[in-house]
Design an enzyme around this catalytic site. Structure first.
Site, PDB file in Angstrom:
ATOM      1  N   ASN A  87       0.855  -1.176   0.000  1.00  0.00           N
ATOM      2  CA  ASN A  87       0.000   0.000   0.000  1.00  0.00           C
ATOM      3  C   ASN A  87       0.898   1.236   0.000  1.00  0.00           C
ATOM      4  O   ASN A  87       1.704   1.418   0.905  1.00  0.00           O
ATOM      5  CB  ASN A  87      -0.916  -0.026   1.229  1.00  0.00           C
ATOM      6  CG  ASN A  87      -1.932   1.082   1.216  1.00  0.00           C
ATOM      7  OD1 ASN A  87      -1.589   2.242   1.076  1.00  0.00           O
ATOM      8  ND2 ASN A  87      -3.189   0.713   1.389  1.00  0.00           N
TER       9      ASN A  87
ATOM     10  N   HIS B 181      -3.467   0.527  -3.425  1.00  0.00           N
ATOM     11  CA  HIS B 181      -3.495  -0.475  -2.365  1.00  0.00           C
ATOM     12  C   HIS B 181      -2.413  -1.514  -2.651  1.00  0.00           C
ATOM     13  O   HIS B 181      -1.856  -1.560  -3.752  1.00  0.00           O
ATOM     14  CB  HIS B 181      -4.861  -1.150  -2.311  1.00  0.00           C
ATOM     15  CG  HIS B 181      -5.909  -0.308  -1.671  1.00  0.00           C
ATOM     16  ND1 HIS B 181      -7.141  -0.822  -1.320  1.00  0.00           N
ATOM     17  CD2 HIS B 181      -5.940   0.990  -1.308  1.00  0.00           C
ATOM     18  CE1 HIS B 181      -7.881   0.126  -0.764  1.00  0.00           C
ATOM     19  NE2 HIS B 181      -7.163   1.242  -0.759  1.00  0.00           N
TER      20      HIS B 181
ATOM     21  N   GLU C 290      -2.470  -4.750  -3.217  1.00  0.00           N
ATOM     22  CA  GLU C 290      -2.732  -5.656  -4.337  1.00  0.00           C
ATOM     23  C   GLU C 290      -2.595  -4.931  -5.676  1.00  0.00           C
ATOM     24  O   GLU C 290      -2.073  -5.486  -6.647  1.00  0.00           O
ATOM     25  CB  GLU C 290      -4.135  -6.265  -4.214  1.00  0.00           C
ATOM     26  CG  GLU C 290      -4.340  -7.087  -2.967  1.00  0.00           C
ATOM     27  CD  GLU C 290      -4.884  -6.291  -1.785  1.00  0.00           C
ATOM     28  OE1 GLU C 290      -5.543  -6.906  -0.924  1.00  0.00           O
ATOM     29  OE2 GLU C 290      -4.664  -5.061  -1.711  1.00  0.00           O
TER      30      GLU C 290
ATOM     31  N   SER D 131      -7.572  -8.907   4.152  1.00  0.00           N
ATOM     32  CA  SER D 131      -8.729  -9.240   3.323  1.00  0.00           C
ATOM     33  C   SER D 131      -8.940  -8.143   2.272  1.00  0.00           C
ATOM     34  O   SER D 131      -8.947  -6.962   2.605  1.00  0.00           O
ATOM     35  CB  SER D 131      -9.959  -9.358   4.238  1.00  0.00           C
ATOM     36  OG  SER D 131     -11.097  -9.745   3.523  1.00  0.00           O
TER      37      SER D 131
ATOM     38  N   CYS E  90     -10.208  -5.365  -0.265  1.00  0.00           N
ATOM     39  CA  CYS E  90     -11.320  -4.416  -0.369  1.00  0.00           C
ATOM     40  C   CYS E  90     -12.065  -4.646  -1.695  1.00  0.00           C
ATOM     41  O   CYS E  90     -11.624  -5.436  -2.538  1.00  0.00           O
ATOM     42  CB  CYS E  90     -10.777  -2.989  -0.293  1.00  0.00           C
ATOM     43  SG  CYS E  90      -9.958  -2.467  -1.823  1.00  0.00           S
TER      44      CYS E  90
ATOM     45  N   CYS F  96      -9.721  -4.111  -4.840  1.00  0.00           N
ATOM     46  CA  CYS F  96      -8.736  -5.166  -5.052  1.00  0.00           C
ATOM     47  C   CYS F  96      -9.408  -6.493  -5.389  1.00  0.00           C
ATOM     48  O   CYS F  96      -8.886  -7.275  -6.189  1.00  0.00           O
ATOM     49  CB  CYS F  96      -7.825  -5.279  -3.825  1.00  0.00           C
ATOM     50  SG  CYS F  96      -6.884  -3.741  -3.561  1.00  0.00           S
TER      51      CYS F  96
ATOM     52  N   ASP G 231      -8.140   5.192   3.884  1.00  0.00           N
ATOM     53  CA  ASP G 231      -7.782   4.046   3.049  1.00  0.00           C
ATOM     54  C   ASP G 231      -8.992   3.198   2.697  1.00  0.00           C
ATOM     55  O   ASP G 231      -9.072   2.675   1.590  1.00  0.00           O
ATOM     56  CB  ASP G 231      -6.724   3.205   3.770  1.00  0.00           C
ATOM     57  CG  ASP G 231      -5.998   2.262   2.835  1.00  0.00           C
ATOM     58  OD1 ASP G 231      -5.224   2.768   1.983  1.00  0.00           O
ATOM     59  OD2 ASP G 231      -6.201   1.045   2.929  1.00  0.00           O
TER      60      ASP G 231
END
Length: 141
Positions: free
Chosen positions: A35, A46, A48, A73, A75, A78, A138
């Site tokens: 991130n 982010h 990912e 986990s 979002c 992503c 975020d």
């Protein structure tokens, strides 16, 4: 997952949100990311997304053999990227501090594995307590 955790640690050391990711294809780490929203002032960077960007252009056949590792986990953004590229497996370090769109991934046939790693939980809990405004930004709260 260790490569993703390394990215999360590095992100925290840079003053960013401690979330890391790694893209693994055929057992080989192809790309990593973290991130970088704070570091680069980029609303969509982010962990990912940074990882997928670092991977560059790949054929669909490569994504079909991939596993996306993430320390948190994923979002909705992503999750959407994983679905767009038809990545069949997402492995997360934890979902206690944030529960993303795991059910959407599962409903689309993606295997979701939660390792529930204490280090990842502690990284996020500590960050959220110390930087609640950055965390809320975020996740768009």
């Amino acid at each position: 997952m260790e490569a993703a955790l390394d990215e999360a640690r590095q992100g925290l050391a840079e003053g960013g949100v401690p979330i890391g990711s790694a893209l693994v294809i055929d057992g080989k780490v192809v790309a990593t990311g973290r991130n970088r929203r704070v570091q680069q002032g980029n609303a969509i960077l982010h962990g990912e997304m940074d990882c997928l960007q670092a991977a560059g252009r790949l054929p669909a056949s490569a994504y079909a053999r991939a596993t996306l590792y993430t320390t948190l986990s994923p979002c909705p953004m992503c999750t959407g990227a994983a679905l767009l590229f038809k990545i069949p497996r997402v492995v997360l370090a934890e979902n206690r501090t944030f529960l993303g769109d795991e059910e959407l991934l599962r409903s689309r046939g993606v295997e979701v594995v939660n390792l529930d790693l204490p280090e990842a939980v502690e990284l996020m809990r500590t960050f959220i307590v110390r930087h609640p405004a950055v965390w809320n930004e975020d996740i768009a709260v």
